[in-house]
Write an enzyme that holds these catalytic residues in place. Structure first.
Site, PDB file in Angstrom:
ATOM      1  N   ASN A  13      -8.904  -1.656  -3.559  1.00 44.54           N
ATOM      2  CA  ASN A  13      -9.248  -2.312  -2.172  1.00 44.54           C
ATOM      3  C   ASN A  13      -7.831  -2.471  -1.605  1.00 44.54           C
ATOM      4  O   ASN A  13      -6.907  -3.100  -1.665  1.00 44.54           O
ATOM      5  CB  ASN A  13      -9.808  -3.578  -2.654  1.00 44.54           C
ATOM      6  CG  ASN A  13     -10.034  -4.505  -1.509  1.00 44.54           C
ATOM      7  OD1 ASN A  13      -9.752  -3.985  -0.285  1.00 44.54           O
ATOM      8  ND2 ASN A  13     -10.016  -5.836  -1.558  1.00 44.54           N
ATOM      9  N   TRP A  14      -7.885  -1.552  -0.366  1.00 49.63           N
ATOM     10  CA  TRP A  14      -6.636  -1.440   0.195  1.00 49.63           C
ATOM     11  C   TRP A  14      -6.453  -2.315   1.376  1.00 49.63           C
ATOM     12  O   TRP A  14      -5.167  -2.660   1.954  1.00 49.63           O
ATOM     13  CB  TRP A  14      -6.490  -0.078   1.047  1.00 49.63           C
ATOM     14  CG  TRP A  14      -6.604   1.130   0.071  1.00 49.63           C
ATOM     15  CD1 TRP A  14      -6.670   1.340  -1.280  1.00 49.63           C
ATOM     16  CD2 TRP A  14      -6.522   2.625   0.294  1.00 49.63           C
ATOM     17  NE1 TRP A  14      -6.485   2.608  -1.803  1.00 49.63           N
ATOM     18  CE2 TRP A  14      -6.450   3.551  -0.781  1.00 49.63           C
ATOM     19  CE3 TRP A  14      -6.572   3.201   1.737  1.00 49.63           C
ATOM     20  CZ2 TRP A  14      -6.469   4.606  -0.706  1.00 49.63           C
ATOM     21  CZ3 TRP A  14      -6.561   4.585   1.683  1.00 49.63           C
ATOM     22  CH2 TRP A  14      -6.381   5.468   0.560  1.00 49.63           C
ATOM     23  N   LYS A  15      -7.585  -3.320   1.411  1.00 48.59           N
ATOM     24  CA  LYS A  15      -7.289  -4.393   2.467  1.00 48.59           C
ATOM     25  C   LYS A  15      -6.865  -3.930   3.698  1.00 48.59           C
ATOM     26  O   LYS A  15      -7.309  -3.088   3.975  1.00 48.59           O
ATOM     27  CB  LYS A  15      -6.524  -5.516   1.723  1.00 48.59           C
ATOM     28  CG  LYS A  15      -6.883  -5.970   0.299  1.00 48.59           C
ATOM     29  CD  LYS A  15      -6.286  -7.219  -0.080  1.00 48.59           C
ATOM     30  CE  LYS A  15      -6.711  -7.634  -1.565  1.00 48.59           C
ATOM     31  NZ  LYS A  15      -6.448  -8.808  -2.027  1.00 48.59           N
ATOM     32  N   HIS A  99     -15.813 -10.424  -0.606  1.00 50.71           N
ATOM     33  CA  HIS A  99     -14.435 -10.543  -1.042  1.00 50.71           C
ATOM     34  C   HIS A  99     -13.844 -11.833  -0.707  1.00 50.71           C
ATOM     35  O   HIS A  99     -14.347 -12.447   0.308  1.00 50.71           O
ATOM     36  CB  HIS A  99     -13.390  -9.486  -0.512  1.00 50.71           C
ATOM     37  CG  HIS A  99     -12.060  -9.563  -1.255  1.00 50.71           C
ATOM     38  ND1 HIS A  99     -11.261 -10.382  -0.831  1.00 50.71           N
ATOM     39  CD2 HIS A  99     -11.667  -8.739  -2.048  1.00 50.71           C
ATOM     40  CE1 HIS A  99     -10.066 -10.417  -1.766  1.00 50.71           C
ATOM     41  NE2 HIS A  99     -10.402  -9.277  -2.385  1.00 50.71           N
ATOM     42  N   GLU A 101     -11.440 -13.181   0.424  1.00 51.52           N
ATOM     43  CA  GLU A 101     -10.882 -13.258   1.796  1.00 51.52           C
ATOM     44  C   GLU A 101     -11.893 -13.208   2.895  1.00 51.52           C
ATOM     45  O   GLU A 101     -11.713 -13.904   3.863  1.00 51.52           O
ATOM     46  CB  GLU A 101      -9.614 -11.987   1.966  1.00 51.52           C
ATOM     47  CG  GLU A 101      -8.592 -12.353   1.170  1.00 51.52           C
ATOM     48  CD  GLU A 101      -7.810 -10.819   0.634  1.00 51.52           C
ATOM     49  OE1 GLU A 101      -8.239  -9.914   1.139  1.00 51.52           O
ATOM     50  OE2 GLU A 101      -7.313 -10.968  -0.623  1.00 51.52           O
ATOM     51  N   GLU A 171     -13.062 -12.217  -9.240  1.00 48.12           N
ATOM     52  CA  GLU A 171     -11.787 -12.115  -8.750  1.00 48.12           C
ATOM     53  C   GLU A 171     -11.312 -13.704  -8.811  1.00 48.12           C
ATOM     54  O   GLU A 171     -11.797 -14.369  -7.925  1.00 48.12           O
ATOM     55  CB  GLU A 171     -11.546 -11.382  -7.520  1.00 48.12           C
ATOM     56  CG  GLU A 171     -11.976  -9.912  -7.493  1.00 48.12           C
ATOM     57  CD  GLU A 171     -11.465  -8.980  -6.618  1.00 48.12           C
ATOM     58  OE1 GLU A 171     -10.706  -8.224  -6.841  1.00 48.12           O
ATOM     59  OE2 GLU A 171     -11.523  -9.569  -5.394  1.00 48.12           O
ATOM     60  N   GLY A 177      -3.203 -11.540  -5.440  1.00 49.86           N
ATOM     61  CA  GLY A 177      -1.964 -11.041  -4.638  1.00 49.86           C
ATOM     62  C   GLY A 177      -0.950 -12.167  -5.120  1.00 49.86           C
ATOM     63  O   GLY A 177       0.187 -12.266  -4.349  1.00 49.86           O
ATOM     64  N   SER A 217      -4.287  -9.208  -9.387  1.00 53.58           N
ATOM     65  CA  SER A 217      -3.011  -8.943 -10.045  1.00 53.58           C
ATOM     66  C   SER A 217      -3.174  -8.152 -11.073  1.00 53.58           C
ATOM     67  O   SER A 217      -2.340  -8.035 -12.273  1.00 53.58           O
ATOM     68  CB  SER A 217      -2.101 -10.045 -10.145  1.00 53.58           C
ATOM     69  OG  SER A 217      -1.652 -10.911  -9.163  1.00 53.58           O
ATOM     70  N   GLY A 238      -5.963  -4.742  -5.868  1.00 54.42           N
ATOM     71  CA  GLY A 238      -5.404  -4.972  -4.493  1.00 54.42           C
ATOM     72  C   GLY A 238      -4.299  -4.140  -4.445  1.00 54.42           C
ATOM     73  O   GLY A 238      -3.740  -2.768  -4.295  1.00 54.42           O
ATOM     74  N   GLY A 239      -2.944  -4.714  -4.563  1.00 56.64           N
ATOM     75  CA  GLY A 239      -1.728  -4.519  -4.344  1.00 56.64           C
ATOM     76  C   GLY A 239      -1.296  -3.178  -5.104  1.00 56.64           C
ATOM     77  O   GLY A 239      -0.758  -2.214  -4.669  1.00 56.64           O
TER      78      GLY A 239
HETATM   79  P1  13P Z   1      -4.353  -7.947  -5.959  1.00 60.85           P
HETATM   80  O1  13P Z   1      -4.605  -6.837  -6.915  1.00 60.85           O
HETATM   81  O2  13P Z   1      -3.122  -7.631  -4.961  1.00 60.85           O
HETATM   82  O3  13P Z   1      -4.254  -9.262  -6.725  1.00 60.85           O
HETATM   83  O4  13P Z   1      -5.759  -8.076  -5.272  1.00 60.85           O
HETATM   84  C1  13P Z   1      -6.779  -8.033  -5.967  1.00 60.85           C
HETATM   85  C2  13P Z   1      -8.019  -7.937  -4.848  1.00 60.85           C
HETATM   86  O5  13P Z   1      -8.198  -8.913  -4.074  1.00 60.85           O
HETATM   87  C3  13P Z   1      -8.773  -7.080  -4.704  1.00 60.85           C
HETATM   88  O6  13P Z   1      -9.937  -7.028  -4.148  1.00 60.85           O
END
Ligand code: 13P
Length: 259
Positions: A13-15, A99, A101, A171, A177, A217, A238-239
């Site tokens: 997920n590149w956000k 998600h 977010e 999640e 994050g 993470s 994510g990251g």
């Molecule tokens: P991180 O891997 O950056 O913690 O993000 C997880 C995430 O929200 C994937 O959708």
């Protein structure tokens, strides 16, 4: 049923990150790094504006394309929204829905997310449906109630065909994050709880086949331990998905390939 009977699903997920050149460079580096890893399913979820160039770059690879959100209508006067059919038009086979977010910053409710899930599945788009508790909810003892609500309300009315193209991404919000990953036991406990919920509300056949990804993470150095759990069936990253080497290392860990 152990996790070995479910194909691991690893999605990036590149956000809201990466402009066109960066996005294309990332998939160009990723393609050779995950080529031939056919025991797992790999998806990248770029921003809307980079879907098309990324789709072109992914042609002929074993990496599928996903979006990060999709609306509940095929077209019309819904300024700023994108239809599942439009995502398919540019090559998406997957989308993320719900998600944390989206839930937190855009007030997306369980009812809206349920509508989005149904509409995407009817359009033929596969869905990674996200759930997860906040730290406050975990520490305050309402975690199980929150997960129950998110599963029961979010997946309400989904039939076997709908579930066949749906994965759940667990999640924990406190792990997203933050660099704080759920321990292997915390992840397994939550995943087992979610699978039991799905068994109770939708039946054992659906629950046994359902892939439950872990997100929060996820990194190369914790992926192998997490995926070894019987109820952890992949990752939503994510990251660590923004770099080809770290995402590929997570994919390899899920594929059981030593890195
Ligand atoms: P991180 O891997 O950056 O913690 O993000 C997880 C995430 O929200 C994937 O959708």
């Amino acid at each position: 049923m152990s996790s070995t009977s479910r194909t691991p699903l690893i999605a990036g997920n590149w956000k809201m990150n990466l402009h066109t050149a960066e996005a294309v460079a990332l998939v160009e580096a990723l393609k050779p790094a995950v080529a031939g890893l056919d025991s797992v399913e790999v998806v990248v979820c770029p921003t809307f504006t980079t879907l098309y160039p990324v789709a072109q770059a992914l042609k002929g690879s074993n990496i599928a394309l996903g979006a990060q959100n999709a609306y509940t209508k095929a077209n019309g006067a819904y300024t700023g929204e994108i239809a599942p059919q439009m995502l398919q038009d540019v090559g998406c086979t997957w989308t993320i829905i719900g998600h944390s977010e989206r839930r937190q910053y855009f007030n997306e409710s369980d009812a809206l997310l349920n509508e989005k899930l149904h509409f995407a599945r009817k359009a033929g788009l596969k869905v990674m449906f996200c759930i997860g508790e906040t730290l406050e909810e975990r520490e305050g003892g309402t975690m199980n109630a929150v997960l129950t609500r998110q599963v029961v309300e979010g997946l309400k009315g989904l039939d076997a065909a709908g579930f066949a193209g749906t994965a759940i991404a667990y999640e924990p919000v406190w792990a997203i994050g933050t660099g704080v990953t759920a321990t292997s036991q915390q992840a397994e406990d939550a995943h087992a709880f979610v699978r039991k919920l799905v068994t109770d509300h939708f039946g054992a056949t659906i629950a046994d086949a359902l892939r439950i990804q872990y997100g929060g993470s996820a990194k190369p150095d914790n992926a192998a331990e997490l995926i070894a759990n019987p109820n952890v069936d992949g990752f939503l990253v994510g990251g660590a998905a923004l770099k080809a080497d770290s995402f590929a290392a997570i994919v390899k860990a899920a594929a059981g390939v030593a890195v």
